[in-house]
Design a protein around this motif. Structure first.
Motif, PDB file in Angstrom:
ATOM      1  N   GLN A  21      42.001  86.886  49.379  1.00 17.89           N
ATOM      2  CA  GLN A  21      43.226  86.253  48.888  1.00 17.89           C
ATOM      3  C   GLN A  21      42.956  85.362  47.684  1.00 17.89           C
ATOM      4  O   GLN A  21      43.721  85.363  46.705  1.00 17.89           O
ATOM      5  N   HIS A  22      41.881  84.597  47.723  1.00 17.83           N
ATOM      6  CA  HIS A  22      41.648  83.588  46.687  1.00 17.83           C
ATOM      7  C   HIS A  22      40.724  84.042  45.560  1.00 17.83           C
ATOM      8  O   HIS A  22      40.708  83.416  44.495  1.00 17.83           O
ATOM      9  N   LEU A  23      39.957  85.124  45.794  1.00 22.79           N
ATOM     10  CA  LEU A  23      39.019  85.507  44.743  1.00 22.79           C
ATOM     11  C   LEU A  23      38.841  87.015  44.602  1.00 22.79           C
ATOM     12  O   LEU A  23      39.100  87.571  43.533  1.00 22.79           O
ATOM     13  N   PHE A  24      38.373  87.683  45.626  1.00 28.82           N
ATOM     14  CA  PHE A  24      37.905  89.063  45.479  1.00 28.82           C
ATOM     15  C   PHE A  24      38.964  90.017  44.954  1.00 28.82           C
ATOM     16  O   PHE A  24      38.666  90.890  44.130  1.00 28.82           O
ATOM     17  N   ASP A  25      40.211  89.871  45.412  1.00 30.48           N
ATOM     18  CA  ASP A  25      41.260  90.802  44.991  1.00 30.48           C
ATOM     19  C   ASP A  25      41.685  90.582  43.538  1.00 30.48           C
ATOM     20  O   ASP A  25      42.393  91.419  42.971  1.00 30.48           O
ATOM     21  N   ALA A  26      41.245  89.465  42.943  1.00 28.17           N
ATOM     22  CA  ALA A  26      41.672  89.134  41.580  1.00 28.17           C
ATOM     23  C   ALA A  26      40.563  89.308  40.550  1.00 28.17           C
ATOM     24  O   ALA A  26      40.790  89.077  39.355  1.00 28.17           O
ATOM     25  N   ILE A  27      39.361  89.689  40.997  1.00 29.89           N
ATOM     26  CA  ILE A  27      38.263  89.912  40.060  1.00 29.89           C
ATOM     27  C   ILE A  27      37.706  91.319  40.280  1.00 29.89           C
ATOM     28  O   ILE A  27      38.164  92.047  41.155  1.00 29.89           O
ATOM     29  N   ASN A  28      36.717  91.682  39.484  1.00 34.88           N
ATOM     30  CA  ASN A  28      36.218  93.062  39.522  1.00 34.88           C
ATOM     31  C   ASN A  28      34.878  93.202  40.227  1.00 34.88           C
ATOM     32  O   ASN A  28      34.074  94.062  39.888  1.00 34.88           O
ATOM     33  N   ILE A  29      34.621  92.372  41.216  1.00 29.23           N
ATOM     34  CA  ILE A  29      33.400  92.531  41.997  1.00 29.23           C
ATOM     35  C   ILE A  29      33.545  93.769  42.886  1.00 29.23           C
ATOM     36  O   ILE A  29      34.570  93.951  43.545  1.00 29.23           O
ATOM     37  N   PRO A  30      32.580  94.668  42.896  1.00 35.21           N
ATOM     38  CA  PRO A  30      32.710  95.898  43.686  1.00 35.21           C
ATOM     39  C   PRO A  30      32.775  95.597  45.185  1.00 35.21           C
ATOM     40  O   PRO A  30      32.023  94.765  45.700  1.00 35.21           O
ATOM     41  N   ALA A  31      33.669  96.293  45.888  1.00 30.43           N
ATOM     42  CA  ALA A  31      33.859  96.054  47.317  1.00 30.43           C
ATOM     43  C   ALA A  31      32.579  96.260  48.106  1.00 30.43           C
ATOM     44  O   ALA A  31      32.304  95.546  49.075  1.00 30.43           O
ATOM     45  N   GLU A  32      31.775  97.222  47.675  1.00 29.94           N
ATOM     46  CA  GLU A  32      30.541  97.521  48.410  1.00 29.94           C
ATOM     47  C   GLU A  32      29.468  96.446  48.213  1.00 29.94           C
ATOM     48  O   GLU A  32      28.437  96.457  48.897  1.00 29.94           O
ATOM     49  N   ARG A  33      29.715  95.503  47.294  1.00 29.35           N
ATOM     50  CA  ARG A  33      28.750  94.431  47.073  1.00 29.35           C
ATOM     51  C   ARG A  33      29.227  93.107  47.661  1.00 29.35           C
ATOM     52  O   ARG A  33      28.686  92.045  47.340  1.00 29.35           O
ATOM     53  N   ILE A  34      30.249  93.167  48.500  1.00 29.69           N
ATOM     54  CA  ILE A  34      30.769  91.986  49.184  1.00 29.69           C
ATOM     55  C   ILE A  34      30.319  92.035  50.635  1.00 29.69           C
ATOM     56  O   ILE A  34      30.517  93.042  51.313  1.00 29.69           O
ATOM     57  N   ASP A  35      29.715  90.975  51.120  1.00 23.41           N
ATOM     58  CA  ASP A  35      29.280  90.942  52.509  1.00 23.41           C
ATOM     59  C   ASP A  35      29.585  89.580  53.113  1.00 23.41           C
ATOM     60  O   ASP A  35      29.379  88.546  52.477  1.00 23.41           O
ATOM     61  N   LEU A  36      30.092  89.604  54.323  1.00 30.41           N
ATOM     62  CA  LEU A  36      30.325  88.408  55.123  1.00 30.41           C
ATOM     63  C   LEU A  36      29.887  88.714  56.543  1.00 30.41           C
ATOM     64  O   LEU A  36      29.845  89.884  56.938  1.00 30.41           O
ATOM     65  N   PRO A  37      29.572  87.695  57.340  1.00 30.41           N
ATOM     66  CA  PRO A  37      29.354  87.973  58.755  1.00 30.41           C
ATOM     67  C   PRO A  37      30.592  88.639  59.346  1.00 30.41           C
ATOM     68  O   PRO A  37      31.725  88.306  58.985  1.00 30.41           O
ATOM     69  N   ASP A  38      30.382  89.571  60.253  1.00 33.01           N
ATOM     70  CA  ASP A  38      31.472  90.322  60.868  1.00 33.01           C
ATOM     71  C   ASP A  38      31.929  89.609  62.129  1.00 33.01           C
ATOM     72  O   ASP A  38      31.286  89.698  63.175  1.00 33.01           O
ATOM     73  N   GLY A  39      33.045  88.898  62.022  1.00 29.98           N
ATOM     74  CA  GLY A  39      33.551  88.145  63.160  1.00 29.98           C
ATOM     75  C   GLY A  39      33.974  89.009  64.325  1.00 29.98           C
ATOM     76  O   GLY A  39      34.039  88.538  65.464  1.00 29.98           O
TER      77      GLY A  39
END
Length: 245
Positions: free
Chosen positions: A86-104
């Motif tokens: 909401q605040h960052l990823f959807d508004a920039i061009n960082i590739p989805a496959e290079r985004i990682d967070l702990p899986d809740g």
């Protein structure tokens, strides 16, 4: 430690965003460690503006987040996955496959923590880690303890942390009681650390964390031992240590 004093939250956000922007410009394939909560929202807003103006390109970057609530799925509107998109990823061009967070949603804590640490190691470690700091000196969900934590782990949230986060939920009863978080050792292994602090209510802990003894009772105090830490705070947060900076 390098201390940067800003007039207010807005200036703090711009100054901190400039540190991240410089990192991305100088190393386009940076591994960014990112944080959630109210403190970094202004930073992310500024980074989005610069990206839309054509000044910042995140296409080679990767990111790892500090933490995630255990028991929330990625599409839950209070998950940190949701927050970051909401605040960052959807508004920039960082590739989805290079985004990682702990899986809740992964309830096998040992397996998920091991996966996350392995992913950070495989990426080569974090170049720049963004942090906020709680009223008790916690960083990520690393709460005051008898020892400093090491790798990613599952924590029981303290009453004070639940109380601080309840404003994001319908009630305190809806706040998850556990979270996955990078450990203090993982945070300290980042090549650079950027910590942001705003508000007079943080003034006591700022002095204690950065100018007091290094103790796991104040988790952020260990940052005194890191070779490359930038503290960006507003005047109110620095109000009780102006004689020291």
């Amino acid at each position: 430690m390098k201390f940067i004093c800003a007039k207010d939250y807005q200036e703090m956000s711009r100054k901190a965003a400039s540190v991240i922007a410089a990192q991305v410009v100088l190393k386009p394939d940076s591994i960014l460690g990112l944080a959630t909560g109210s403190s970094p929202i202004g930073i992310y807003e500024q980074l989005v503006v610069w990206h839309r103006q054509g000044d910042l390109d995140f296409s080679q970057c990767s990111s790892f987040n500090l933490d995630e609530y255990r028991g929330l799925t990625a599409d839950h509107d209070q998950s940190y996955h949701y927050f970051m998109h909401q605040h960052l990823f959807d508004a920039i061009n960082i590739p989805a496959e290079r985004i990682d967070l702990p899986d809740g949603a992964q309830m096998d804590a040992a397996a998920e923590c091991a996966r996350y640490d392995a992913a950070i190691a495989a990426a080569g470690g974090v170049d720049l880690q963004l942090l906020g700091m709680g009223l008790n000196g916690h960083i990520g969900f690393n709460e005051p303890d008898e020892v400093f934590s090491k790798g990613t782990h599952c924590v029981d949230l303290t009453t004070s942390t639940i109380e601080a986060n309840k404003r994001f939920f319908a009630s305190a009863d809806d706040v998850p009681r556990q979270a996955y978080t990078m450990g203090v050792q993982t945070i300290m292994q980042a090549r650079k650390i950027l910590i942001i602090i705003s508000g007079e209510n943080k003034a006591d802990i700022v002095r204690e964390a950065f100018f007091g003894p290094i103790t796991p009772q104040v988790p952020a105090s260990i940052l005194q031992l890191h070779p490359d830490v930038t503290v960006v705070a507003d005047e109110a947060a620095f109000s009780k240590c102006r004689d020291l900076i």
